[in-house]
Design a protein around this motif. Structure first.
Motif, PDB file in Angstrom:
ATOM      1  N   ALA A   1     -13.661 -48.365   1.750  1.00  0.00           N
ATOM      2  CA  ALA A   1     -12.789 -47.728   2.746  1.00  0.00           C
ATOM      3  C   ALA A   1     -12.294 -46.342   2.336  1.00  0.00           C
ATOM      4  O   ALA A   1     -11.778 -45.597   3.165  1.00  0.00           O
ATOM      5  CB  ALA A   1     -11.578 -48.624   3.021  1.00  0.00           C
TER       6      ALA A   1
ATOM      7  N   ALA B   1     -15.625 -49.432   8.020  1.00  0.00           N
ATOM      8  CA  ALA B   1     -14.970 -50.740   7.985  1.00  0.00           C
ATOM      9  C   ALA B   1     -15.994 -51.777   7.530  1.00  0.00           C
ATOM     10  O   ALA B   1     -17.143 -51.752   7.960  1.00  0.00           O
ATOM     11  CB  ALA B   1     -14.429 -51.108   9.358  1.00  0.00           C
TER      12      ALA B   1
ATOM     13  N   LYS C   1      -9.898 -44.416  11.952  1.00  0.00           N
ATOM     14  CA  LYS C   1      -9.211 -45.326  11.031  1.00  0.00           C
ATOM     15  C   LYS C   1      -8.701 -44.610   9.786  1.00  0.00           C
ATOM     16  O   LYS C   1      -7.570 -44.835   9.331  1.00  0.00           O
ATOM     17  CB  LYS C   1     -10.133 -46.488  10.619  1.00  0.00           C
ATOM     18  CG  LYS C   1      -9.506 -47.418   9.577  1.00  0.00           C
ATOM     19  CD  LYS C   1     -10.299 -48.690   9.366  1.00  0.00           C
ATOM     20  CE  LYS C   1     -11.480 -48.544   8.459  1.00  0.00           C
ATOM     21  NZ  LYS C   1     -11.141 -48.581   7.014  1.00  0.00           N
TER      22      LYS C   1
ATOM     23  N   ASP D   1      -5.837 -52.474   7.519  1.00  0.00           N
ATOM     24  CA  ASP D   1      -7.011 -52.982   6.802  1.00  0.00           C
ATOM     25  C   ASP D   1      -6.617 -54.053   5.794  1.00  0.00           C
ATOM     26  O   ASP D   1      -7.424 -54.923   5.458  1.00  0.00           O
ATOM     27  CB  ASP D   1      -7.695 -51.852   6.022  1.00  0.00           C
ATOM     28  CG  ASP D   1      -8.770 -51.132   6.828  1.00  0.00           C
ATOM     29  OD1 ASP D   1      -8.762 -51.246   8.077  1.00  0.00           O
ATOM     30  OD2 ASP D   1      -9.605 -50.451   6.207  1.00  0.00           O
TER      31      ASP D   1
ATOM     32  N   LYS E   1      -7.071 -55.511  11.161  1.00  0.00           N
ATOM     33  CA  LYS E   1      -8.529 -55.534  10.985  1.00  0.00           C
ATOM     34  C   LYS E   1      -9.193 -56.786  11.536  1.00  0.00           C
ATOM     35  O   LYS E   1     -10.422 -56.802  11.717  1.00  0.00           O
ATOM     36  CB  LYS E   1      -8.868 -55.349   9.495  1.00  0.00           C
ATOM     37  CG  LYS E   1     -10.309 -54.883   9.283  1.00  0.00           C
ATOM     38  CD  LYS E   1     -10.548 -54.393   7.858  1.00  0.00           C
ATOM     39  CE  LYS E   1     -11.373 -55.357   7.062  1.00  0.00           C
ATOM     40  NZ  LYS E   1     -11.676 -54.836   5.707  1.00  0.00           N
TER      41      LYS E   1
END
Ligand SMILES: Nc1ncnc2c1ncn2[C@@H]1O[C@H](COP(=O)(O)OP(=O)(O)O)[C@@H](O)[C@H]1O
Ligand SMILES: Nc1ncnc2c1ncn2[C@@H]1O[C@H](COP(=O)(O)OP(=O)(O)O)[C@@H](O)[C@H]1O
Ligand SMILES: [Mg+2]
Ligand SMILES: [Mg+2]
Lengths: 238, 238
Positions: B11, B31, B45, B195, B210
């Protein structure tokens, strides 16, 4: 008419007795592995594990461990104190093997730099998952005091069994214990046998436990007989 | 010529700076889920998590939690203190969800009667397995003191974040933390974002994290934007 067991597990049947405080444990030859996926029979396993477990309970009793074993009734039966078994399996490990070797990515046989204690949720449907103290608390499986007593007792048992087995040239790799409540007191229950421990010959490294069945290594019955012989000197004749 | 990152994770990318004590963290839109098996992109994101993480680190700092965040450098970059990350992921759970719901056989959404703290071995090859204090000691992943500090800090963070989020009508279901050493001091590192946390709308139960990506629930970017908005009041415009 044969008496109905109160409960039939994968390796043993439990029968009521006239006394509500005592149960009869009948040791079967049935063997299962991988959460019941692999099934088979080990000839005389029930007789051998009944003897081996009785021996270990007596040994531990001499060292002050409180357990459920009362006396041996027959080849396959022992009388025990009635327990309300806590649904927590307590595992102690000295050498990486089995699921721990997989979990942490260590080669089987590698000595752990420190004794490892683990709790598993005794729940066949869930595959007996690893859990920790918080899970035990959240699930209400045992009190904090009981968790502490189980951990301390398991480590003490590791010392007692490890020392005894070493003299017999057996390495205590790991083992699983179950505890339960009898009149409010926490006692060691279930069995202690090559079904629930890993024993390796100290000199050759030969496996003398249920891994011979799990991994199709052959000479399964012979391994259980050898453990009985090393522990007690008894030569088991079919 | 683009600078090479010191390390590229799933990430984020980590870049060196002129100062060995400071690193640049670059937040990507990448992701992944299920230990890298599922891969995709969540638009913006990186920008959103950079903002959300900065907000959380500052909030925690005000409450006395020591963390790695220094300041925001750009849309996707924050300056942090260089850490030697301990390979232990610390998870705190208030409501059963995800892998815990599976492990203990509870329905997702069931409130845990007591906060659950878990340690996972940060090791992609092994699939980040659950471990306990004994495993951490045997593997040498952290000292007993560090384990204690991580546990206490994680529970304190749970209180701080839980209280703040509740005011914003967000339920803190669970979250994952990473800690590391900076000049001998244990600091909270990595990120705190949708996340690494589960956030559910307190009124509707809608998932704003997420899991929308993991479970193909749609409106993934919108959920991250909503979290930023609830936390800071910022309306994020693409
Ligand atoms: N003293 C005891 N009182 C009551 N139950 C016991 C006692 N000792 C062991 N048990 C239980 O007897 C059951 C039968 O044993 P086993 O065949 O090994 O079962 P399992 O298939 O659950 O492993 C187990 O659930 C075990 O926990
Ligand atoms: N302050 C820091 N110093 C050094 N490394 C860090 C710091 N904060 C986070 N990291 C590490 O940066 C790496 C990149 O993050 P991420 O992309 O989330 O990686 P991963 O794929 O391991 O989850 C992770 O290994 C994380 O532990
Ligand atoms: Mg059993
Ligand atoms: Mg990460």
């Amino acid at each position: 008419m044969e008496k109905q067991p109160l409960y039939e597990g994968k390796a043993k049947k439990i029968y009521a007795t006239d006394n509500a405080d005592e149960l009869l444990v009948y040791y079967k030859d049935d063997a299962t592995a991988f959460n019941g996926i692999k099934r088979g029979t080990i000839l005389n396993k029930g007789v051998l594990n009944n003897k081996i477990s009785a021996f270990f309970f007596e040994l531990l009793g001499k060292h002050g461990i409180k357990h459920h074993y009362i006396r041996t009734i027959s080849d396959r039966e022992m009388l025990v104190k009635t327990l309300k078994i806590l649904p927590v399996e307590v595992v102690v490990r000295n050498i990486a093997a089995g699921s721990l070797a997989k979990r942490i990515g260590w080669e089987e046989g590698k000595k752990l730099p420190t004794t490892v204690l683990e709790f598993y949720y005794k729940n066949d449907e869930l595959g007996d998952p690893l859990i920790n103290d918080y899970h035990i608390k959240a699930l209400g499986l045992a009190t904090e005091d009981q968790v502490k007593t189980m951990a301390e007792t398991a480590l003490k048992i590791n010392d007692i069994l490890g020392a005894y087995l070493k003299e017999k040239n057996l390495e205590l790799i790991d083992f699983k214990l179950e505890f339960g409540l009898h009149k409010g007191e926490l006692l060691l229950g279930d069995e202690i046998s090559p079904d629930t421990c890993r024993f390796w010959d100290s000199r050759t490294g030969e496996k003398l436990d249920k891994d011979r069945f799990r991994r199709d290594l052959g000479n399964v019955e012979e391994a259980y007989k050898e453990v009985l012989y090393r522990l007690t000197g008894e030569v088991f004749a079919d």
